[in-house]
Design a protein around this motif. Sequence first.
Motif, short mmCIF file in Angstrom:
data_model
loop_
_atom_site.label_atom_id
_atom_site.label_comp_id
_atom_site.label_asym_id
_atom_site.label_seq_id
_atom_site.Cartn_x
_atom_site.Cartn_y
_atom_site.Cartn_z
N PHE A 1 0.82 -1.21 0.00
CA PHE A 1 0.00 0.00 0.00
C PHE A 1 0.86 1.27 0.00
N LYS A 2 1.70 1.41 1.03
CA LYS A 2 2.48 2.64 1.15
C LYS A 2 3.52 2.81 0.03
N PRO A 3 4.30 1.79 -0.31
CA PRO A 3 5.30 2.01 -1.38
C PRO A 3 4.67 2.39 -2.72
N VAL A 4 3.60 1.72 -3.09
CA VAL A 4 2.96 2.02 -4.38
C VAL A 4 2.28 3.38 -4.33
N ALA A 5 1.67 3.72 -3.20
CA ALA A 5 1.01 5.02 -3.07
C ALA A 5 2.03 6.16 -3.13
N TYR A 6 3.16 5.99 -2.44
CA TYR A 6 4.19 7.03 -2.49
C TYR A 6 4.82 7.15 -3.87
N LEU A 7 5.04 6.01 -4.53
CA LEU A 7 5.57 6.05 -5.89
C LEU A 7 4.59 6.75 -6.83
N SER A 8 3.32 6.46 -6.70
CA SER A 8 2.31 7.13 -7.52
C SER A 8 2.27 8.62 -7.24
N LEU A 9 2.37 8.97 -5.98
CA LEU A 9 2.37 10.39 -5.61
C LEU A 9 3.58 11.12 -6.20
N ILE A 10 4.73 10.49 -6.15
CA ILE A 10 5.93 11.11 -6.72
C ILE A 10 5.77 11.26 -8.23
N LEU A 11 5.29 10.23 -8.89
CA LEU A 11 5.14 10.29 -10.35
C LEU A 11 4.08 11.31 -10.75
N TYR A 12 2.96 11.35 -10.03
CA TYR A 12 1.94 12.36 -10.32
C TYR A 12 2.45 13.76 -10.04
N GLY A 13 3.31 13.90 -9.04
CA GLY A 13 3.88 15.21 -8.74
C GLY A 13 4.90 15.66 -9.78
N LEU A 14 5.65 14.72 -10.33
CA LEU A 14 6.63 15.07 -11.36
C LEU A 14 5.98 15.41 -12.69
N LEU A 15 4.84 14.83 -12.96
CA LEU A 15 4.22 15.00 -14.27
C LEU A 15 3.88 16.45 -14.61
N PRO A 16 3.23 17.22 -13.75
CA PRO A 16 2.98 18.63 -14.10
C PRO A 16 4.27 19.46 -14.22
N ILE A 17 5.27 19.15 -13.39
CA ILE A 17 6.53 19.88 -13.46
C ILE A 17 7.22 19.62 -14.79
N LEU A 18 7.29 18.36 -15.18
CA LEU A 18 7.93 18.02 -16.46
C LEU A 18 7.12 18.53 -17.64
N THR A 19 5.81 18.61 -17.49
CA THR A 19 4.98 19.17 -18.56
C THR A 19 5.28 20.65 -18.74
N LEU A 20 5.41 21.37 -17.65
CA LEU A 20 5.76 22.79 -17.74
C LEU A 20 7.15 22.98 -18.35
N ILE A 21 8.07 22.06 -18.03
CA ILE A 21 9.39 22.13 -18.64
C ILE A 21 9.30 21.87 -20.14
N SER A 22 8.42 20.97 -20.56
CA SER A 22 8.27 20.73 -22.00
C SER A 22 7.65 21.95 -22.69
N PHE A 23 6.79 22.69 -21.99
CA PHE A 23 6.27 23.95 -22.56
C PHE A 23 7.41 24.95 -22.72
N TRP A 24 8.32 24.99 -21.75
CA TRP A 24 9.45 25.89 -21.83
C TRP A 24 10.35 25.50 -23.00
N HIS A 25 10.58 24.19 -23.17
CA HIS A 25 11.38 23.74 -24.31
C HIS A 25 10.71 24.10 -25.64
N ARG A 26 9.40 23.98 -25.70
CA ARG A 26 8.68 24.36 -26.92
C ARG A 26 8.89 25.84 -27.22
N LYS A 27 8.81 26.65 -26.20
CA LYS A 27 8.96 28.09 -26.39
C LYS A 27 10.38 28.44 -26.84
N GLN A 28 11.37 27.76 -26.30
CA GLN A 28 12.76 28.05 -26.64
C GLN A 28 13.18 27.46 -27.98
N LEU A 29 12.75 26.25 -28.28
CA LEU A 29 13.26 25.55 -29.46
C LEU A 29 12.35 25.63 -30.68
#
Length: 160
Positions: A115-143
């Motif tokens: 329960f806890k390991p999978v929930a924490y892993l999911s939380l980390i992955l869900y937390g990284l997803l919006p951050i990496l999406t914003l970084i991909s928007f930044w890459h789109r704007k630059q490149l």
Amino acid sequence: MKILLDKLTWRRNGILVFTILVLLGISNFYGLYTNKFYFLKADNYIFPLLSLVHFLYLYVLWFKITEDELPDPKMRNLEYALYAVMIVYIFKIYDTVTILGSYSQYESHVIPATFKPVAYLSLILYGLLPILTLISFWHRKQLVGKYNFEEYNDNLNIWQ
């Protein structure tokens, strides 16, 4: 921040986002409380279907960067759709935090050890997803470039 953006190139970012989307798409069918996969629940298909927008955006971004093309209205509309999908990503973060917070309520029940390991892993992955999406928007704007279609249409000369 500059060091992070230098180390996280658009390819590495795209590979990370792709991997995270695949992992979250699979884990979306996993029941944390029961330690089973549920493929017949219609709710479990919402996230994988919405992540198709993200996969399409990654492909369009890759294509525009490798072919050295300018942004177009279709890419802009796809990015705007991805803004809406990011709301679902943020909801999934809230949902995962809520599930993790309910652990103490069900301690007297049989909860799987995963329960806890999978929930924490999911939380980390869900937390990284919006951050990496914003970084991909930044890459789109630059490149690829900004969405300035008025100037783009004015400078378009088909006779050259």
